[in-house]
Design a protein around this motif. Structure first.
Motif, PDB file in Angstrom:
ATOM      1  N   ALA A  18       0.818  -1.219   0.000  1.00  0.00           N
ATOM      2  CA  ALA A  18       0.000   0.000   0.000  1.00  0.00           C
ATOM      3  C   ALA A  18       0.850   1.265   0.000  1.00  0.00           C
ATOM      4  CB  ALA A  18      -0.924  -0.001   1.217  1.00  0.00           C
ATOM      5  N   ILE A  19       2.161   1.118   0.021  1.00  0.00           N
ATOM      6  CA  ILE A  19       3.063   2.274   0.018  1.00  0.00           C
ATOM      7  C   ILE A  19       3.458   2.600  -1.417  1.00  0.00           C
ATOM      8  CG2 ILE A  19       5.227   3.208   0.925  1.00  0.00           C
ATOM      9  CD1 ILE A  19       3.116   2.481   3.061  1.00  0.00           C
ATOM     10  N   PRO A  20       3.425   3.852  -1.824  1.00  0.00           N
ATOM     11  CA  PRO A  20       3.793   4.203  -3.201  1.00  0.00           C
ATOM     12  C   PRO A  20       5.177   3.672  -3.579  1.00  0.00           C
ATOM     13  CG  PRO A  20       2.805   6.092  -2.099  1.00  0.00           C
ATOM     14  CD  PRO A  20       2.995   5.037  -1.045  1.00  0.00           C
ATOM     15  N   ILE A  21       5.270   3.100  -4.776  1.00  0.00           N
ATOM     16  CA  ILE A  21       6.521   2.515  -5.254  1.00  0.00           C
ATOM     17  C   ILE A  21       7.646   3.540  -5.265  1.00  0.00           C
ATOM     18  CG2 ILE A  21       7.685   1.542  -7.277  1.00  0.00           C
ATOM     19  CD1 ILE A  21       5.974  -0.462  -5.897  1.00  0.00           C
ATOM     20  N   GLU A  22       7.324   4.773  -5.620  1.00  0.00           N
ATOM     21  CA  GLU A  22       8.374   5.799  -5.709  1.00  0.00           C
ATOM     22  C   GLU A  22       9.000   6.084  -4.342  1.00  0.00           C
ATOM     23  OE1 GLU A  22       4.308   7.947  -5.838  1.00  0.00           O
ATOM     24  OE2 GLU A  22       5.248   6.138  -6.684  1.00  0.00           O
ATOM     25  N   GLY A  37      -0.864  -3.484   6.550  1.00  0.00           N
ATOM     26  CA  GLY A  37      -0.790  -4.923   6.319  1.00  0.00           C
ATOM     27  C   GLY A  37      -1.760  -5.690   7.207  1.00  0.00           C
ATOM     28  N   HIS A  38      -1.866  -5.274   8.450  1.00  0.00           N
ATOM     29  CA  HIS A  38      -2.804  -5.899   9.388  1.00  0.00           C
ATOM     30  C   HIS A  38      -4.230  -5.758   8.875  1.00  0.00           C
ATOM     31  CE1 HIS A  38      -5.117  -6.149  13.244  1.00  0.00           C
ATOM     32  NE2 HIS A  38      -4.257  -7.132  13.461  1.00  0.00           N
ATOM     33  N   ALA A  39      -4.566  -4.581   8.363  1.00  0.00           N
ATOM     34  CA  ALA A  39      -5.913  -4.346   7.835  1.00  0.00           C
ATOM     35  C   ALA A  39      -6.185  -5.199   6.597  1.00  0.00           C
ATOM     36  CB  ALA A  39      -6.081  -2.861   7.499  1.00  0.00           C
ATOM     37  N   MET A  40      -5.153  -5.433   5.783  1.00  0.00           N
ATOM     38  CA  MET A  40      -5.309  -6.274   4.590  1.00  0.00           C
ATOM     39  C   MET A  40      -5.616  -7.721   4.952  1.00  0.00           C
ATOM     40  SD  MET A  40      -2.155  -5.055   2.173  1.00  0.00           S
ATOM     41  CE  MET A  40      -2.119  -3.454   1.343  1.00  0.00           C
ATOM     42  N   LEU A  41      -5.019  -8.197   6.039  1.00  0.00           N
ATOM     43  CA  LEU A  41      -5.166  -9.597   6.415  1.00  0.00           C
ATOM     44  C   LEU A  41      -6.432  -9.885   7.212  1.00  0.00           C
ATOM     45  CD1 LEU A  41      -1.523 -10.584   7.456  1.00  0.00           C
ATOM     46  CD2 LEU A  41      -2.754 -11.251   5.395  1.00  0.00           C
ATOM     47  N   LEU A  42      -6.947  -8.897   7.924  1.00  0.00           N
ATOM     48  CA  LEU A  42      -8.104  -9.122   8.803  1.00  0.00           C
ATOM     49  C   LEU A  42      -9.296  -9.779   8.099  1.00  0.00           C
ATOM     50  CD1 LEU A  42      -8.337  -6.086  11.254  1.00  0.00           C
ATOM     51  CD2 LEU A  42      -8.034  -8.498  11.824  1.00  0.00           C
ATOM     52  N   PRO A  43      -9.631  -9.397   6.861  1.00  0.00           N
ATOM     53  CA  PRO A  43     -10.796 -10.016   6.222  1.00  0.00           C
ATOM     54  C   PRO A  43     -10.584 -11.475   5.826  1.00  0.00           C
ATOM     55  CG  PRO A  43     -10.269  -7.882   5.227  1.00  0.00           C
ATOM     56  CD  PRO A  43      -9.103  -8.277   6.049  1.00  0.00           C
ATOM     57  N   SER A  44      -9.345 -11.961   5.827  1.00  0.00           N
ATOM     58  CA  SER A  44      -9.074 -13.336   5.408  1.00  0.00           C
ATOM     59  C   SER A  44      -9.568 -14.314   6.463  1.00  0.00           C
ATOM     60  CB  SER A  44      -7.569 -13.540   5.187  1.00  0.00           C
ATOM     61  OG  SER A  44      -7.081 -12.653   4.194  1.00  0.00           O
ATOM     62  N   SER A  45     -10.346 -15.282   6.035  1.00  0.00           N
ATOM     63  CA  SER A  45     -10.920 -16.237   6.982  1.00  0.00           C
ATOM     64  C   SER A  45      -9.887 -17.242   7.485  1.00  0.00           C
ATOM     65  CB  SER A  45     -12.073 -16.999   6.318  1.00  0.00           C
ATOM     66  OG  SER A  45     -11.618 -17.683   5.151  1.00  0.00           O
ATOM     67  N   ASP A  46      -8.811 -17.449   6.713  1.00  0.00           N
ATOM     68  CA  ASP A  46      -7.848 -18.475   7.084  1.00  0.00           C
ATOM     69  C   ASP A  46      -6.523 -17.902   7.580  1.00  0.00           C
ATOM     70  OD1 ASP A  46      -7.079 -17.375   4.697  1.00  0.00           O
ATOM     71  OD2 ASP A  46      -6.614 -19.281   3.701  1.00  0.00           O
ATOM     72  N   VAL A  47      -6.514 -16.631   7.963  1.00  0.00           N
ATOM     73  CA  VAL A  47      -5.268 -16.003   8.372  1.00  0.00           C
ATOM     74  C   VAL A  47      -4.796 -16.565   9.718  1.00  0.00           C
ATOM     75  CG1 VAL A  47      -6.416 -14.065   9.504  1.00  0.00           C
ATOM     76  CG2 VAL A  47      -4.061 -13.807   8.698  1.00  0.00           C
ATOM     77  N   ASP A  48      -3.497 -16.820   9.810  1.00  0.00           N
ATOM     78  CA  ASP A  48      -2.890 -17.319  11.041  1.00  0.00           C
ATOM     79  C   ASP A  48      -2.795 -16.167  12.044  1.00  0.00           C
ATOM     80  OD1 ASP A  48      -0.925 -18.153  13.010  1.00  0.00           O
ATOM     81  OD2 ASP A  48      -0.328 -19.730  11.626  1.00  0.00           O
ATOM     82  N   PRO A  49      -3.275 -16.357  13.286  1.00  0.00           N
ATOM     83  CA  PRO A  49      -3.188 -15.285  14.293  1.00  0.00           C
ATOM     84  C   PRO A  49      -1.754 -14.811  14.533  1.00  0.00           C
ATOM     85  CG  PRO A  49      -4.657 -17.032  15.050  1.00  0.00           C
ATOM     86  CD  PRO A  49      -3.991 -17.542  13.805  1.00  0.00           C
ATOM     87  N   VAL A  50      -0.796 -15.714  14.399  1.00  0.00           N
ATOM     88  CA  VAL A  50       0.606 -15.326  14.564  1.00  0.00           C
ATOM     89  C   VAL A  50       1.005 -14.329  13.481  1.00  0.00           C
ATOM     90  CG1 VAL A  50       2.995 -16.144  14.457  1.00  0.00           C
ATOM     91  CG2 VAL A  50       1.291 -17.445  15.744  1.00  0.00           C
ATOM     92  N   ALA A  51       0.532 -14.569  12.259  1.00  0.00           N
ATOM     93  CA  ALA A  51       0.847 -13.651  11.161  1.00  0.00           C
ATOM     94  C   ALA A  51       0.253 -12.273  11.430  1.00  0.00           C
ATOM     95  CB  ALA A  51       0.331 -14.209   9.838  1.00  0.00           C
ATOM     96  N   LEU A  52      -0.982 -12.235  11.912  1.00  0.00           N
ATOM     97  CA  LEU A  52      -1.614 -10.952  12.234  1.00  0.00           C
ATOM     98  C   LEU A  52      -0.786 -10.184  13.263  1.00  0.00           C
ATOM     99  CD1 LEU A  52      -5.427 -11.782  12.473  1.00  0.00           C
ATOM    100  CD2 LEU A  52      -4.362 -10.128  10.924  1.00  0.00           C
ATOM    101  N   ASP A  53      -0.323 -10.891  14.277  1.00  0.00           N
ATOM    102  CA  ASP A  53       0.468 -10.269  15.335  1.00  0.00           C
ATOM    103  C   ASP A  53       1.798  -9.750  14.794  1.00  0.00           C
ATOM    104  OD1 ASP A  53       1.469  -9.739  18.085  1.00  0.00           O
ATOM    105  OD2 ASP A  53       2.735 -11.470  17.671  1.00  0.00           O
TER     106      ASP A  53
END
Length: 412
Positions: A205-209, A232-248
Motif C-alpha cells: 500500500a506504500i507508493p513505489i516511488e 498490512g494488518h488491515a489487509m489480512l483481517l478479512p481473510s478467513s484463514d489467516v494465522d493469528p501469529v501472522a496478524l500479530d
C-alpha cells in the motif's frame, strides 16, 4: 464437482482447484482461485503444466460436448493423490550447503515470482488468500531443514529493485531457522514462517516511488512507510484463514524491547515471542541486502553491528538464538585466516561457531589468487583460525558470491 482437464480447455470463469504437477512448475503463488483474466490462462499454457483440476461447483463447467473426468473417477483420483501425498516422506535430510544451493536457487526463483504476485494482488485491493502461502512456506522450510544456510544466504543476494519481495522470502527462511533454534514445535515454526513471509505485506500500500527512492527519505515519506504494519494488518483481517501469529507479526515486527518502536510502542513482555523474532530477522536481512539507497553490509559485520544495537532493540535471548541459528560468520562472510589467506565461509559447524568451513582462494602475502581449497577449521589438529572479518568492498572480488555458492549469476 471436480474435473481434471487439459490446460487448453481452460476458460475465464472457471475455478482452478489445483495444478497437476510440482509446485515449482506452476506459475502462480497460490493454487486455488477463479480465473478472471485471459492472460492467466496464457500464462498457465506457457508453463510446463499440462493438466489442472477445476471445481464446477465454484466456477464454470466445461462447455457442452467437451469431455471431462467423471465425478466418481475424479473423486477417486483426488483420494489417491491425497493418500500418496500423505504417505510421501518430505525430503528434509540434512545435506551440505554446497549440495543444497542449486535446489535452493530454484525455490528462491519460484518464491520471488510467488511473492511478487501476492503483493501485486494486495496492491490492487484483492483479498489476500493466506492459505496459498502454506506450500511456499513448506518448500522454504524443507530447504532450511536440509541446509539452514543455503537458501538464507541465496535470498540475501537480491537486487535493489526486488528487495521488497525477496526480503519477505528471506525473513520467512530466517524465522524458520530461528524458530527451530528456539525449540518451537512444528506448528509454531510453520506459523513463524508464514508470519515472516507476510510481515511486510502492508508495503503493497506504500507508493513505489517511496519504497524504491534512491536517496534518503524525508520525514514525511518515512511517516508514510511507518504506516505499513497497520496497513498490512488491515489487509489480512478479512481473510478467513489467516494465522493469528501472522496478524500479530505483521502489526508488531517494528516494536522494540525498550518501547521505542512502532506502531504501539510496546515493550518487553508485551511483545510476543514471534514479533521479537521477526524484529531480529527483519533487521538482519535489511542491513545485509542491497537497497535503493545503500549497499548491503557483509553478514558477519552486520551481526557485529546488531550486537551493538541489541540492548533495548532486541530481546537478548532471541538475538543470541538468532546468532546460533546462522553462525557468528554466516555463509558468504569474507574472512582472513592466521595463515594470511582470505576465504569465504561455506558451512557452519554447530559445535563451534568460531570454526566454520572456509573456502580459501587468495593469498594476502603474494597478493594473488590461489587454487581454491576448502578448510574445516573444526577438524582435530587444525591450527588455522579466523583472525578478522574482511570488508568485501575493500577487496573488490567481483565473483565472491560465485565462490561460496558455486552458482553462476544467471542461476541465482
Amino acid at each position: 464437482m471436480l474435473k481434471r482437464i487439459g490446460v487448453q480447455q481452460l476458460i475465464v470463469g472457471m475455478y482452478l482447484k489445483e495444478f497437476c504437477g510440482s509446485w515449482l512448475e506452476h506459475p502462480f503463488w497460490r493454487s486455488s482461485f477463479v480465473i478472471t483474466d485471459a492472460k492467466d490462462i496464457d500464462t498457465i499454457r506457457a508453463s510446463s503444466v499440462r493438466e489442472v483440476w477445476i471445481d464446477c461447483a465454484k466456477g464454470l463447467d466445461l462447455p457442452p460436448g467437451e469431455a471431462g473426468v467423471a465425478l466418481a473417477e475424479a473423486e477417486a483420483c483426488v483420494e489417491v493423490e491425497q493418500v500418496a501425498t500423505a504417505r510421501a516422506v518430505r525430503d528434509t535430510a540434512r545435506v551440505a550447503s554446497a549440495a543444497e544451493f542449486a535446489r535452493a536457487a530454484r525455490i528462491v526463483a519460484k518464491s520471488r515470482q510467488a511473492v511478487t504476485s501476492m503483493f501485486e494482488e494486495a496492491r490492487m485491493g484483492k483479498a489476500v488468500n493466506t492459505g496459498g502461502a502454506q506450500r511456499l512456506v513448506e518448500e522454504i522450510s524443507d530447504s532450511v531443514s536440509r541446509s539452514a544456510g543455503a537458501l538464507i544466504s541465496l535470498a540475501r543476494l537480491k537486487t535493489a529493485d526486488d528487495y521488497t519481495y525477496m526480503h519477505s522470502v528471506a525473513v520467512c527462511a530466517l524465522m524458520v531457522a530461528l524458530g527451530r533454534q528456539l525449540g518451537l514445535g512444528d506448528d509454531e515454526v510453520r506459523s513463524a514462517g508464514i508470519a515472516g513471509l507476510l510481515h511486510d505485506l502492508g508495503k503493497a500500500a506504500i507508493p513505489i516511488e517511496i519504497l524504491n527512492k534512491p536517496g534518503r527519505l524525508t520525514d514525511a515519506e518515512f511517516a508514510i512507510v511507518k504506516e505499513h504494519p497497520e496497513k498490512g494488518h488491515a489487509m489480512l483481517l478479512p481473510s478467513s484463514d489467516v494465522d493469528p501469529v501472522a496478524l500479530d507479526v505483521v502489526l508488531h515486527h517494528h516494536e522494540k524491547d525498550d518501547g521505542s518502536g512502532y506502531p504501539r510502542r510496546l515493550a518487553g513482555a508485551a511483545i510476543s515471542i514471534f514479533a521479537k523474532m521477526a524484529a531480529v530477522c527483519d533487521v538482519y536481512d535489511a542491513i545485509t541486502s542491497n537497497r535503493p539507497y545503500k549497499a548491503g553490509w557483509d553478514p558477519a559485520e552486520s551481526l557485529r553491528k546488531m550486537a551493538e544495537w541489541s540492548k533495548g532493540h532486541f530481546d537478548p535471548a532471541v538475538f543470541q538464538a538468532f546468532v546460533k541459528s546462522i553462525g557468528i560468520y554466516p555463509i558468504g562472510s569474507l574472512v582472513l585466516l592466521n595463515c594470511g589467506r582470505l576465504g569465504v565461509v561455506i558451512e557452519q559447524n554447530t559445535k563451534s561457531l568460531l570454526s566454520p568451513q572456509v573456502k580459501v582462494f587468495f593469498s594476502t602475502g603474494s597478493k594473488a589468487r590461489i587454487l581454491p581449497e576448502v578448510l574445516d577449521l573444526a577438524r582435530p589438529g587444525c591450527r588455522l583460525k579466523i583472525i578478522s572479518r574482511e570488508d568485501p568492498a575493500k577487496w573488490n572480488f567481483p565473483d565472491l558470491n560465485e565462490i561460496w555458492s558455486g552458482l553462476a549469476p544467471a542461476t541465482r
